[in-house]
Design a protein around this motif. Sequence first.
Motif, PDB file in Angstrom:
ATOM      1  N   GLY A  53      37.980  30.778  37.709  1.00  0.00           N
ATOM      2  CA  GLY A  53      38.856  29.757  37.024  1.00  0.00           C
ATOM      3  C   GLY A  53      40.350  30.166  36.809  1.00  0.00           C
ATOM      4  N   GLY A  54      40.569  31.430  37.627  1.00  0.00           N
ATOM      5  CA  GLY A  54      42.047  31.711  37.524  1.00  0.00           C
ATOM      6  C   GLY A  54      42.447  32.522  36.300  1.00  0.00           C
ATOM      7  N   LEU A  55      41.377  33.553  35.647  1.00  0.00           N
ATOM      8  CA  LEU A  55      41.768  33.944  34.572  1.00  0.00           C
ATOM      9  C   LEU A  55      42.874  35.142  34.805  1.00  0.00           C
ATOM     10  CD1 LEU A  55      38.137  34.551  33.233  1.00  0.00           C
ATOM     11  CD2 LEU A  55      39.752  32.983  32.337  1.00  0.00           C
ATOM     12  N   LEU A  56      42.886  35.444  35.997  1.00  0.00           N
ATOM     13  CA  LEU A  56      44.152  36.495  36.329  1.00  0.00           C
ATOM     14  C   LEU A  56      45.656  35.901  36.045  1.00  0.00           C
ATOM     15  CD1 LEU A  56      44.687  39.556  37.182  1.00  0.00           C
ATOM     16  CD2 LEU A  56      44.695  38.432  39.610  1.00  0.00           C
ATOM     17  N   HIS A  57      45.727  34.692  36.066  1.00  0.00           N
ATOM     18  CA  HIS A  57      47.014  33.893  36.277  1.00  0.00           C
ATOM     19  C   HIS A  57      47.832  34.217  35.090  1.00  0.00           C
ATOM     20  CE1 HIS A  57      49.823  31.374  37.805  1.00  0.00           C
ATOM     21  NE2 HIS A  57      49.962  31.027  36.805  1.00  0.00           N
ATOM     22  N   PRO A  58      47.618  34.304  33.683  1.00  0.00           N
ATOM     23  CA  PRO A  58      48.704  34.567  32.706  1.00  0.00           C
ATOM     24  C   PRO A  58      49.163  35.934  32.806  1.00  0.00           C
ATOM     25  CG  PRO A  58      46.362  34.112  31.748  1.00  0.00           C
ATOM     26  CD  PRO A  58      46.345  33.933  33.327  1.00  0.00           C
ATOM     27  N   HIS A  59      48.328  36.930  33.223  1.00  0.00           N
ATOM     28  CA  HIS A  59      48.771  38.398  33.363  1.00  0.00           C
ATOM     29  C   HIS A  59      49.625  38.546  34.367  1.00  0.00           C
ATOM     30  CE1 HIS A  59      45.617  38.542  30.252  1.00  0.00           C
ATOM     31  NE2 HIS A  59      44.956  38.103  31.140  1.00  0.00           N
ATOM     32  N   LEU A  60      50.102  37.639  35.271  1.00  0.00           N
ATOM     33  CA  LEU A  60      50.850  37.683  36.647  1.00  0.00           C
ATOM     34  C   LEU A  60      52.342  37.268  36.153  1.00  0.00           C
ATOM     35  CD1 LEU A  60      48.685  36.554  39.384  1.00  0.00           C
ATOM     36  CD2 LEU A  60      49.069  38.868  38.620  1.00  0.00           C
ATOM     37  N   GLY A  84      47.340  26.990  36.529  1.00  0.00           N
ATOM     38  CA  GLY A  84      48.600  27.383  36.914  1.00  0.00           C
ATOM     39  C   GLY A  84      48.623  28.089  38.100  1.00  0.00           C
ATOM     40  N   VAL A  85      47.192  28.400  38.706  1.00  0.00           N
ATOM     41  CA  VAL A  85      47.172  29.150  40.076  1.00  0.00           C
ATOM     42  C   VAL A  85      47.801  28.098  41.110  1.00  0.00           C
ATOM     43  CG1 VAL A  85      45.593  30.026  41.649  1.00  0.00           C
ATOM     44  CG2 VAL A  85      45.216  30.273  39.338  1.00  0.00           C
ATOM     45  N   ASP A  86      48.762  28.703  42.030  1.00  0.00           N
ATOM     46  CA  ASP A  86      49.785  27.876  42.815  1.00  0.00           C
ATOM     47  C   ASP A  86      48.901  26.962  44.016  1.00  0.00           C
ATOM     48  OD1 ASP A  86      52.428  28.771  41.752  1.00  0.00           O
ATOM     49  OD2 ASP A  86      51.525  30.586  41.925  1.00  0.00           O
ATOM     50  N   HIS A  87      47.942  27.956  44.427  1.00  0.00           N
ATOM     51  CA  HIS A  87      47.286  27.348  45.607  1.00  0.00           C
ATOM     52  C   HIS A  87      45.884  27.763  45.452  1.00  0.00           C
ATOM     53  CE1 HIS A  87      51.042  25.998  47.270  1.00  0.00           C
ATOM     54  NE2 HIS A  87      51.468  27.256  47.356  1.00  0.00           N
ATOM     55  N   VAL A  88      44.831  27.025  45.636  1.00  0.00           N
ATOM     56  CA  VAL A  88      43.450  27.489  45.789  1.00  0.00           C
ATOM     57  C   VAL A  88      42.661  27.026  47.067  1.00  0.00           C
ATOM     58  CG1 VAL A  88      41.523  27.874  44.749  1.00  0.00           C
ATOM     59  CG2 VAL A  88      43.349  27.335  43.084  1.00  0.00           C
ATOM     60  N   VAL A  89      42.236  28.007  47.868  1.00  0.00           N
ATOM     61  CA  VAL A  89      41.583  27.602  49.067  1.00  0.00           C
ATOM     62  C   VAL A  89      40.145  27.495  48.723  1.00  0.00           C
ATOM     63  CG1 VAL A  89      41.365  28.178  51.486  1.00  0.00           C
ATOM     64  CG2 VAL A  89      43.418  28.897  50.207  1.00  0.00           C
ATOM     65  N   ARG A  90      39.228  26.761  48.967  1.00  0.00           N
ATOM     66  CA  ARG A  90      37.848  26.644  48.705  1.00  0.00           C
ATOM     67  C   ARG A  90      37.275  27.162  50.074  1.00  0.00           C
ATOM     68  NH1 ARG A  90      33.495  22.380  47.916  1.00  0.00           N
ATOM     69  NH2 ARG A  90      31.869  23.810  47.206  1.00  0.00           N
ATOM     70  N   GLY A  91      36.789  28.456  49.968  1.00  0.00           N
ATOM     71  CA  GLY A  91      36.164  29.339  50.984  1.00  0.00           C
ATOM     72  C   GLY A  91      35.320  30.426  50.655  1.00  0.00           C
ATOM     73  N   ASP A  92      34.761  30.860  51.540  1.00  0.00           N
ATOM     74  CA  ASP A  92      33.955  32.011  51.564  1.00  0.00           C
ATOM     75  C   ASP A  92      34.631  33.358  51.817  1.00  0.00           C
ATOM     76  OD1 ASP A  92      31.693  33.630  51.822  1.00  0.00           O
ATOM     77  OD2 ASP A  92      30.306  32.465  52.890  1.00  0.00           O
ATOM     78  N   ILE A  93      34.456  34.292  50.916  1.00  0.00           N
ATOM     79  CA  ILE A  93      35.273  35.497  51.136  1.00  0.00           C
ATOM     80  C   ILE A  93      34.502  36.429  51.871  1.00  0.00           C
ATOM     81  CG2 ILE A  93      36.016  35.468  48.632  1.00  0.00           C
ATOM     82  CD1 ILE A  93      34.203  37.370  47.911  1.00  0.00           C
ATOM     83  N   ASN A  94      33.169  36.015  52.554  1.00  0.00           N
ATOM     84  CA  ASN A  94      33.023  36.853  53.715  1.00  0.00           C
ATOM     85  C   ASN A  94      33.620  36.656  54.952  1.00  0.00           C
ATOM     86  OD1 ASN A  94      30.210  37.754  52.707  1.00  0.00           O
ATOM     87  ND2 ASN A  94      30.077  35.909  52.181  1.00  0.00           N
ATOM     88  N   HIS A  95      34.583  35.605  54.963  1.00  0.00           N
ATOM     89  CA  HIS A  95      35.224  35.234  56.090  1.00  0.00           C
ATOM     90  C   HIS A  95      36.534  34.448  55.501  1.00  0.00           C
ATOM     91  CE1 HIS A  95      31.885  36.004  58.712  1.00  0.00           C
ATOM     92  NE2 HIS A  95      31.123  35.179  57.826  1.00  0.00           N
ATOM     93  N   ILE A  96      37.406  35.227  54.970  1.00  0.00           N
ATOM     94  CA  ILE A  96      38.561  34.648  54.090  1.00  0.00           C
ATOM     95  C   ILE A  96      39.289  33.905  55.023  1.00  0.00           C
ATOM     96  CG2 ILE A  96      40.448  35.280  52.662  1.00  0.00           C
ATOM     97  CD1 ILE A  96      39.087  37.939  51.984  1.00  0.00           C
ATOM     98  N   PRO A  97      39.593  32.624  54.658  1.00  0.00           N
ATOM     99  CA  PRO A  97      40.512  31.722  55.650  1.00  0.00           C
ATOM    100  C   PRO A  97      41.863  31.987  55.547  1.00  0.00           C
ATOM    101  CG  PRO A  97      39.574  30.378  53.682  1.00  0.00           C
ATOM    102  CD  PRO A  97      39.127  32.106  53.376  1.00  0.00           C
ATOM    103  N   LEU A  98      42.133  33.185  56.037  1.00  0.00           N
ATOM    104  CA  LEU A  98      43.745  33.512  55.772  1.00  0.00           C
ATOM    105  C   LEU A  98      43.911  34.558  56.893  1.00  0.00           C
ATOM    106  CD1 LEU A  98      44.239  34.106  52.103  1.00  0.00           C
ATOM    107  CD2 LEU A  98      45.055  32.183  53.370  1.00  0.00           C
ATOM    108  N   ALA A  99      45.081  34.565  57.326  1.00  0.00           N
ATOM    109  CA  ALA A  99      45.705  35.357  58.624  1.00  0.00           C
ATOM    110  C   ALA A  99      45.778  36.733  58.219  1.00  0.00           C
ATOM    111  CB  ALA A  99      46.939  34.819  58.956  1.00  0.00           C
ATOM    112  N   ASP A 100      45.625  37.773  59.233  1.00  0.00           N
ATOM    113  CA  ASP A 100      45.694  39.172  59.264  1.00  0.00           C
ATOM    114  C   ASP A 100      47.122  39.334  58.455  1.00  0.00           C
ATOM    115  OD1 ASP A 100      43.320  39.241  60.734  1.00  0.00           O
ATOM    116  OD2 ASP A 100      44.272  40.404  62.410  1.00  0.00           O
ATOM    117  N   GLY A 101      47.157  40.401  57.448  1.00  0.00           N
ATOM    118  CA  GLY A 101      48.475  40.772  56.991  1.00  0.00           C
ATOM    119  C   GLY A 101      49.415  39.501  56.329  1.00  0.00           C
ATOM    120  N   SER A 102      48.622  38.628  55.781  1.00  0.00           N
ATOM    121  CA  SER A 102      49.453  37.608  55.112  1.00  0.00           C
ATOM    122  C   SER A 102      49.447  37.881  53.516  1.00  0.00           C
ATOM    123  CB  SER A 102      48.408  36.152  55.087  1.00  0.00           C
ATOM    124  OG  SER A 102      47.025  36.562  55.170  1.00  0.00           O
ATOM    125  N   ALA A 103      48.999  38.999  52.801  1.00  0.00           N
ATOM    126  CA  ALA A 103      49.090  38.928  51.502  1.00  0.00           C
ATOM    127  C   ALA A 103      49.811  40.027  51.178  1.00  0.00           C
ATOM    128  CB  ALA A 103      47.749  39.122  50.916  1.00  0.00           C
TER     129      ALA A 103
END
Length: 233
Positions: A53-60, A84-103
């Motif tokens: 549910g984005g509980l980290l957001h206020p602490h950022l 307040g989370v800026d973007h949320v992708v619905r996906g499985d963390i076993n195969h994170i739908p983001l590119a190498d080195g993107s974070a």
Amino acid sequence: MRNDPRQYDELAHQWWDPRGHFVSLSWIARSRAEQIPNATRPGAVLVDVACGGGLLHPHLEGKGYTHVGVDLSEEGPKVARGHGVDHVVRGDINHIPLADGSADVVVAGQCLEHVADPYAVAVECCRILKPGGTFVLDTIADTALARLFIITIGENLPLPGMAPKGCHDHRLFVNPDRLAQACASAGVPLKLRGLFPSVLDFLGWFVYLRKEVRMRPVRATNVLYQAVGTKVA
Ligand SMILES: C[S@@+](CC[C@H](N)C(=O)[O-])C[C@H]1O[C@@H](n2cnc3c(N)ncnc32)[C@H](O)[C@@H]1O
């Protein structure tokens, strides 16, 4: 059935409830955020793996990141966006739908103990991290003591703030040494420490004298533990 992911949809209304099932996650989120450095460039991206549910957001706030969440559930991402989370992708963390080195930063809070191969998911987290980026995680150790605290006591005491019954499966709990080895082999050596809630805060919270419970660092990593690492450049 234990560790049923549908539970997070059924209980989505409780994500931000200060006396609800997920409140201890908000206490751990504060401690997690304390390990996250400020962004070093404009447009820096923090990926919050299994963001719930984005509980980290206020602490950022003020750290300078675009907060991107990834979560499998249907309702969690809606709640996270609403908080307040800026973007949320619905996906499985076993195969994170983001590119190498993107974070610039990857955080994996209280999720590795919910997947069949947490070591592979940790390696996925390292994959999407930029060289020089920070990985912060917290999870539950594969010990009998963790099973006692987190499941036998934590899911069964009829008190506010306890985890939902059936939410954990002790067979999925995560070995700290194996996790450290997996991340080191993926270029992210980890520093580990244990976490334990302040007992005084907990008693105060229980009788409505405290709004929040602080998580204290402890040496023992045999129940709840946190790890931080930097990806080698
Ligand atoms: C205990 S909650 C932790 C949420 C958040 N990280 C926090 O600390 O508040 C576990 C989260 O993992 C998500 N989850 C479980 N398995 C997943 C998977 N394979 N892929 C993505 N999300 C998953 C659930 O939907 C839930 O939101």
